[in-house]
Scaffold this active site. Structure first.
Site, PDB file in Angstrom:
ATOM      1  N   ARG A 232      -0.464  -5.859 -10.016  1.00 26.93           N
ATOM      2  CA  ARG A 232      -1.395  -5.660 -11.396  1.00 26.93           C
ATOM      3  C   ARG A 232      -1.005  -6.816 -11.495  1.00 26.93           C
ATOM      4  O   ARG A 232       0.156  -7.226 -11.595  1.00 26.93           O
ATOM      5  CB  ARG A 232      -0.203  -5.022 -11.651  1.00 26.93           C
ATOM      6  CG  ARG A 232      -1.066  -2.559 -11.708  1.00 26.93           C
ATOM      7  CD  ARG A 232      -1.718  -2.532 -12.242  1.00 26.93           C
ATOM      8  NE  ARG A 232      -2.174  -1.491 -11.846  1.00 26.93           N
ATOM      9  CZ  ARG A 232      -2.365  -0.612 -11.561  1.00 26.93           C
ATOM     10  NH1 ARG A 232      -3.221  -1.300 -10.303  1.00 26.93           N
ATOM     11  NH2 ARG A 232      -2.329   0.522 -10.642  1.00 26.93           N
ATOM     12  N   GLU A 261      -6.411  -6.440 -18.584  1.00 23.39           N
ATOM     13  CA  GLU A 261      -8.165  -6.218 -18.488  1.00 23.39           C
ATOM     14  C   GLU A 261      -9.057  -5.800 -19.466  1.00 23.39           C
ATOM     15  O   GLU A 261      -7.918  -5.181 -20.353  1.00 23.39           O
ATOM     16  CB  GLU A 261      -8.318  -5.420 -16.812  1.00 23.39           C
ATOM     17  CG  GLU A 261      -7.331  -6.354 -15.520  1.00 23.39           C
ATOM     18  CD  GLU A 261      -7.416  -5.661 -15.010  1.00 23.39           C
ATOM     19  OE1 GLU A 261      -7.599  -4.819 -14.902  1.00 23.39           O
ATOM     20  OE2 GLU A 261      -6.511  -5.647 -14.065  1.00 23.39           O
ATOM     21  N   HIS A 279     -11.307  -6.166 -10.812  1.00 23.15           N
ATOM     22  CA  HIS A 279     -10.657  -5.464 -10.427  1.00 23.15           C
ATOM     23  C   HIS A 279     -10.695  -4.278  -9.374  1.00 23.15           C
ATOM     24  O   HIS A 279     -11.375  -3.359  -9.629  1.00 23.15           O
ATOM     25  CB  HIS A 279      -9.419  -4.475 -11.699  1.00 23.15           C
ATOM     26  CG  HIS A 279      -8.198  -3.612 -10.476  1.00 23.15           C
ATOM     27  ND1 HIS A 279      -7.365  -3.467 -11.989  1.00 23.15           N
ATOM     28  CD2 HIS A 279      -7.758  -2.688 -10.378  1.00 23.15           C
ATOM     29  CE1 HIS A 279      -6.403  -2.593 -11.208  1.00 23.15           C
ATOM     30  NE2 HIS A 279      -7.147  -1.776 -10.321  1.00 23.15           N
TER      31      HIS A 279
HETATM   32  C1  8YV Z   1      -8.326   1.780  -8.814  1.00 23.81           C
HETATM   33  C2  8YV Z   1      -5.951   1.279  -8.902  1.00 23.81           C
HETATM   34  O1  8YV Z   1      -8.782   0.743  -8.958  1.00 23.81           O
HETATM   35  O2  8YV Z   1      -5.368   2.493  -7.237  1.00 23.81           O
HETATM   36  C3  8YV Z   1      -5.060   1.668  -8.381  1.00 23.81           C
HETATM   37  O3  8YV Z   1      -3.350   1.423  -7.997  1.00 23.81           O
HETATM   38  O4  8YV Z   1      -6.077  -0.156  -9.223  1.00 23.81           O
HETATM   39  C4  8YV Z   1      -7.211   0.919  -7.946  1.00 23.81           C
HETATM   40  O5  8YV Z   1      -7.561   1.373  -6.976  1.00 23.81           O
HETATM   41  C5  8YV Z   1      -7.629   2.290 -10.227  1.00 23.81           C
HETATM   42  O6  8YV Z   1      -6.414   2.868 -10.401  1.00 23.81           O
HETATM   43  C6  8YV Z   1      -8.676   3.515 -11.486  1.00 23.81           C
HETATM   44  O7  8YV Z   1      -8.531   3.030 -12.340  1.00 23.81           O
END
Ligand code: 8YV
Length: 317
Positions: A232, A261, A279
């Site tokens: 993150r 983001e 991302h």
């Molecule tokens: C996804 C992610 O793109 O799983 C996660 O925590 O960051 C990614 O796999 C995201 O959650 C979708 O919004």
């Protein structure tokens, strides 16, 4: 009225399934419409389906007095206020395991790209520099580099296993030392950064890890060190990262995530020692389908028998 509410711009096939099987509407994004919707229907909602990008913050949770569960598409759930959920007895699920390989692949791809300059070499060819007779500069070797894993969970281990195959010695730092692994343990993020060439950030987001990789850690990584972040943006002090990348205080960075983001700091856009991704860590057809299925499995299990298949640790009593 529907008991299920979709929050956020989710995968279209998931939104369609939720609408077909549960008559689930999507929460309006326009502030006025959203407030009106919540005032009229907020108390009907038992389950929210959302993703790590959107989540259920304290304000939204307060507008849903009958909420019992949040099914999160994604392994990270830092956009959902888990403390408020816990207080209310609202359970939360995520989608672990199914995305581990793809996110780990992305970390390795970023490391290989930024050290060898693959994206920048691609721009060199497309821009006509090669055909004009210029030489692409020599870059750096990935094989054998010392790698630090910040957060040796499921994804951290998968990154470590892959980079072991590149002959990279692995050191890690996690809140606690992990049993049954042979990797060297560093007592702090700064100690880890000082001991490695490449620092891979794999820790979960949220208040506990905010700015864990601060200026001191980045300086410890130093001018011959690379940062890879597939966790993150909030885990890294982005202003310090930009300063050090611009001034040569770091060798380079491979970034799939950012603090705000989809905003990426302007100063990074012109740098060739930085690889920037939107991302996409889990973003393959196969993995997103598996995440979608697991999100639906959690929803159905909760509606059928009040249980989640993959509750987040804070939801396990
Ligand atoms: C996804 C992610 O793109 O799983 C996660 O925590 O960051 C990614 O796999 C995201 O959650 C979708 O919004």
């Amino acid at each position: 009225m529907s008991q299920v509410l979709t929050v956020g711009d989710l995968k279209p096939s998931l939104v369609a399934t939720l609408a077909e099987t549960h008559d689930a509407p999507v929460l309006p994004t326009d502030p006025g419409e959203r407030a009106a919707y919540l005032a009229e229907h907020g108390s009907d909602v038992r389950v929210v389906v959302t993703s790590g990008r959107f989540g259920v913050d304290a304000e939204l949770m307060a507008a849903l007095p009958s909420l019992e569960a949040v099914c999160n598409f994604g392994v990270g759930y830092d956009t959902t206020d888990v403390a408020a959920a816990q207080q209310r007895g609202v359970v939360v699920s995520n989608t672990p395991d199914v995305l581990t390989d793809c996110v780990a692949d992305t970390a390795v791809g970023l490391a290989l790209d930024v050290l060898r300059g693959l994206s920048s070499a691609d721009r060199f060819v497309r821009g006509g520099d090669w055909s004009a007779g210029k030489s692409f500069p020599l870059m750096r070797r990935l094989s054998g580099k010392r790698v630090g894993i910040l957060g040796l969970g499921r994804i951290g281990r998968a990154v470590a296993q892959r980079l072991e195959a590149f002959g990279c010695p692995i050191t890690y730092h996690s809140r606690r030392q992990v049993d049954g692994v042979d990797y060297a343990y560093a007592a702090s993020p700064a100690e880890l950064a000082a001991a490695v060439d490449i620092l891979v950030v794999v820790t979960s987001g949220g208040p506990e890890s905010a700015n864990l990789v601060d200026r001191t850690v980045l300086k410890a990584l130093g001018p011959d060190g690379w940062l890879i972040n597939i966790a993150r943006g909030s885990v890294v002090d982005e202003d310090a990262l930009v300063d050090l990348l611009v001034s040569g205080g770091l060798a380079g960075a491979g970034l799939d995530v950012f603090a705000h983001e989809p905003k990426v700091p302007d100063a990074l856009l012109g740098l060739d020692n930085v690889v920037l991704l939107p991302h996409l860590g889990s973003g393959t057809v196969e993995t997103r389908a598996a995440m979608e299925q697991l999100t639906l499995d959690n929803l159905e299990a909760f509606l059928d028998r009040g249980e989640l298949v993959t509750p987040v640790p804070e939801s396990v009593r």
